[in-house]
Write a protein that holds these residues in place. Sequence first.
Motif, PDB file in Angstrom:
ATOM      1  N   PRO A  51     -16.413  -3.504  -6.718  1.00  0.00           N
ATOM      2  CA  PRO A  51     -15.528  -2.549  -7.405  1.00  0.00           C
ATOM      3  C   PRO A  51     -16.338  -1.769  -8.438  1.00  0.00           C
ATOM      4  O   PRO A  51     -17.211  -2.341  -9.092  1.00  0.00           O
ATOM      5  CB  PRO A  51     -14.492  -3.445  -8.095  1.00  0.00           C
ATOM      6  N   CYS A  60      -5.610   2.748   5.918  1.00  0.00           N
ATOM      7  CA  CYS A  60      -5.523   1.665   4.936  1.00  0.00           C
ATOM      8  C   CYS A  60      -5.210   0.344   5.643  1.00  0.00           C
ATOM      9  O   CYS A  60      -4.339   0.313   6.523  1.00  0.00           O
ATOM     10  CB  CYS A  60      -4.402   2.009   3.951  1.00  0.00           C
ATOM     11  N   PHE A  96      -5.214   2.680  -7.012  1.00  0.00           N
ATOM     12  CA  PHE A  96      -6.472   2.432  -6.293  1.00  0.00           C
ATOM     13  C   PHE A  96      -7.673   2.744  -7.185  1.00  0.00           C
ATOM     14  O   PHE A  96      -7.604   3.658  -8.005  1.00  0.00           O
ATOM     15  CB  PHE A  96      -6.545   3.314  -5.030  1.00  0.00           C
ATOM     16  N   SER A 117       0.818  -1.223   0.000  1.00  0.00           N
ATOM     17  CA  SER A 117       0.000   0.000   0.000  1.00  0.00           C
ATOM     18  C   SER A 117       0.851   1.272   0.000  1.00  0.00           C
ATOM     19  O   SER A 117       0.348   2.348  -0.252  1.00  0.00           O
ATOM     20  CB  SER A 117      -0.931   0.014   1.218  1.00  0.00           C
ATOM     21  N   ILE A 130      -6.642  -7.561  -0.926  1.00  0.00           N
ATOM     22  CA  ILE A 130      -6.631  -6.176  -1.412  1.00  0.00           C
ATOM     23  C   ILE A 130      -6.314  -5.247  -0.245  1.00  0.00           C
ATOM     24  O   ILE A 130      -6.459  -5.633   0.919  1.00  0.00           O
ATOM     25  CB  ILE A 130      -8.004  -5.758  -1.997  1.00  0.00           C
ATOM     26  N   ASN A 131      -5.915  -4.029  -0.568  1.00  0.00           N
ATOM     27  CA  ASN A 131      -5.804  -2.980   0.445  1.00  0.00           C
ATOM     28  C   ASN A 131      -7.043  -2.104   0.335  1.00  0.00           C
ATOM     29  O   ASN A 131      -7.435  -1.731  -0.774  1.00  0.00           O
ATOM     30  CB  ASN A 131      -4.554  -2.135   0.218  1.00  0.00           C
ATOM     31  N   ILE A 132      -7.630  -1.809   1.486  1.00  0.00           N
ATOM     32  CA  ILE A 132      -8.817  -0.947   1.508  1.00  0.00           C
ATOM     33  C   ILE A 132      -8.428   0.383   2.128  1.00  0.00           C
ATOM     34  O   ILE A 132      -7.810   0.411   3.197  1.00  0.00           O
ATOM     35  CB  ILE A 132      -9.937  -1.600   2.336  1.00  0.00           C
ATOM     36  N   SER A 189      -5.156  -4.255   4.895  1.00  0.00           N
ATOM     37  CA  SER A 189      -5.281  -5.333   3.903  1.00  0.00           C
ATOM     38  C   SER A 189      -6.348  -6.331   4.346  1.00  0.00           C
ATOM     39  O   SER A 189      -6.409  -6.662   5.532  1.00  0.00           O
ATOM     40  CB  SER A 189      -3.958  -6.098   3.803  1.00  0.00           C
ATOM     41  N   LYS A 210     -11.808   3.042  -1.318  1.00  0.00           N
ATOM     42  CA  LYS A 210     -10.888   2.787  -2.432  1.00  0.00           C
ATOM     43  C   LYS A 210     -10.290   1.411  -2.218  1.00  0.00           C
ATOM     44  O   LYS A 210     -10.029   1.028  -1.063  1.00  0.00           O
ATOM     45  CB  LYS A 210      -9.743   3.812  -2.432  1.00  0.00           C
ATOM     46  N   ILE A 211     -10.033   0.695  -3.285  1.00  0.00           N
ATOM     47  CA  ILE A 211      -9.359  -0.601  -3.137  1.00  0.00           C
ATOM     48  C   ILE A 211      -8.174  -0.680  -4.098  1.00  0.00           C
ATOM     49  O   ILE A 211      -8.195  -0.095  -5.181  1.00  0.00           O
ATOM     50  CB  ILE A 211     -10.306  -1.810  -3.370  1.00  0.00           C
ATOM     51  N   SER A 212      -7.145  -1.433  -3.677  1.00  0.00           N
ATOM     52  CA  SER A 212      -5.959  -1.605  -4.524  1.00  0.00           C
ATOM     53  C   SER A 212      -6.166  -2.802  -5.445  1.00  0.00           C
ATOM     54  O   SER A 212      -7.138  -3.553  -5.307  1.00  0.00           O
ATOM     55  CB  SER A 212      -4.742  -1.878  -3.649  1.00  0.00           C
TER      56      SER A 212
END
Length: 320
Positions: free
Chosen positions: A112, A133, A90, A41, A124-126, A135, A174-176
Motif C-alpha cells: 500500500p 474489481c 480506495f 466494492s 481487500i478489493n483490488i 476481492s 487501487k485497494i480498498s
Amino acid sequence: MGTITFEGKEFVSKEGETVLDCLLRLGVSVTNSCKSGVCHSCILKTTSEIEGKSQKGLSDSKKKAGLFLSCQQQVADRMEVFSPDANTLFIDAIIVDQKRVSDSVVVVKVRPLQDFSFTAGQFINIVRGDGHCRSYSIAGRTGDSELELHIRKVPNGILSNWFYDEQLINEKIKISEANGECSLTTEMKGKNLLLIGVGTGLAPLYGVVQDALESSIVEKINLIHGSFTFDGLYYCERLKELEQKNHSFDYYPLFLKGDEREGFIKGDIVEFVKKFNFEASNTIVMICGDPVIVKSLKQTIFLAGVPSRSILSDPFVSKY
Ligand SMILES: Cc1cc2nc3c(=O)[nH]c(=O)nc-3n(C[C@H](O)[C@H](O)[C@H](O)COP(=O)(O)OP(=O)(O)OC[C@H]3O[C@@H](n4cnc5c(N)ncnc54)[C@H](O)[C@@H]3O)c2cc1C
Ligand code: FES
C-alpha cells in the motif's frame, strides 16, 4: 419501477432491479465484484431512505454518511444517489512480488502506498487500471507492511489470469480497506480454533494461524486444507514445519482426486470434517473458499454442535 437521480441525470429502473444493476445496464460505470453484499466494492451514497440489508456490515460512520451497498438496494420510487469520494474508499498500491506456487496458484505481494491497516484473515478489493474489481484475502500477519495474496487461476477468469500470466512487478493498482469475518478477537481467549480452507481459502487462515501462534490467545489450532487434486495443495512444507515446531498446531492437508500420497489425506473434505474429533462447545470455526463447499461445511459444523455465533466464514463468492 423507480427513478434514480445520479450525478444530475435520471435513470429509470426495471421492476425489482438493484441500484447497481440499473446503473450498469444504463451505461454508468460503478465498481463492483460479488453482487452478493460480501465485498463492499459497490458502495454508493444516498440521501434517500434505504433498506437495512444494504448497509449490513458497514461501520456506523459509513451508515451515518448515507453510504450503502448498491448491489443490495432495490430502486425505490425516487432515489438520489451520488458517487462517494473514491479517495476515501480506495488507496494506491503497487505490486512488488509475484511467484507461482503451483500449477494454478500465484502468490502476489502488494505494498500500500498510503496508510493502511488490517487484521489477519481479512480481505481487500483490488481494482485494476481498467476498473475491473475482485476481492482477495490477505495471507499475512496483522501489521505486515506488504500484503500477501494467494490467487487461484480460474478458467477464463479476468483478474486471476492477469495475476497468474502477466509480469506485474511495479504495476499500480487501487485497494480498498480490509473487511471480513475471519479474524482473531480477544473474546476468543482460551478457545480452540478449527480452521477449514478450500483451495485458496487457505490464504486468510494462513494469516490467522501465524497471528494465533504468535499471540497464544487460543489454545489448540487445527487447520484442514482441502483441494480437488493434490496439485491444488500448496504451502505444505512450510505448514508441516510450523506443525513440527508448535505442539498446539495440527495441519491436515487433504485432496479428493488422484493417487494416495504419503503424509496427505485422500477424501472428501465435508466427510472428513463430519468425522473430525473436536470440542464443539469450546471451538471457534473459520471456513473460507469455494462458496458451495463453505455452505455445506457450515451446516456440518453446526450439526456437530457448534453454535452459529462461533462459526465464521468468508465464502469466495463470484457474481457469475
Ligand atoms: C471475500 C472474498 C475473498 C476472496 N479471496 C480470494 C482469494 O484469497 N484467492 C482467490 O483466488 N480468490 C478469492 N476470491 C475470489 C475472487 O474475488 C475472484 O472471484 C476470482 O479470482 C475469479 O475472478 P476472475 O476475474 O479471475 O474471474 P471472473 O472473470 O470473475 O470469472 C470468469 C469465470 O470464472 C468463473 N469463476 C469465478 N470464480 C470462480 C471460482 N472461484 N472457481 C471456479 N470458477 C470461478 C466464473 O463463473 C466465470 O465463468 C475471493 C472472493 C471473495 C468474495
Ligand atoms: S457487495 Fe456489492 S458487489 Fe460486492
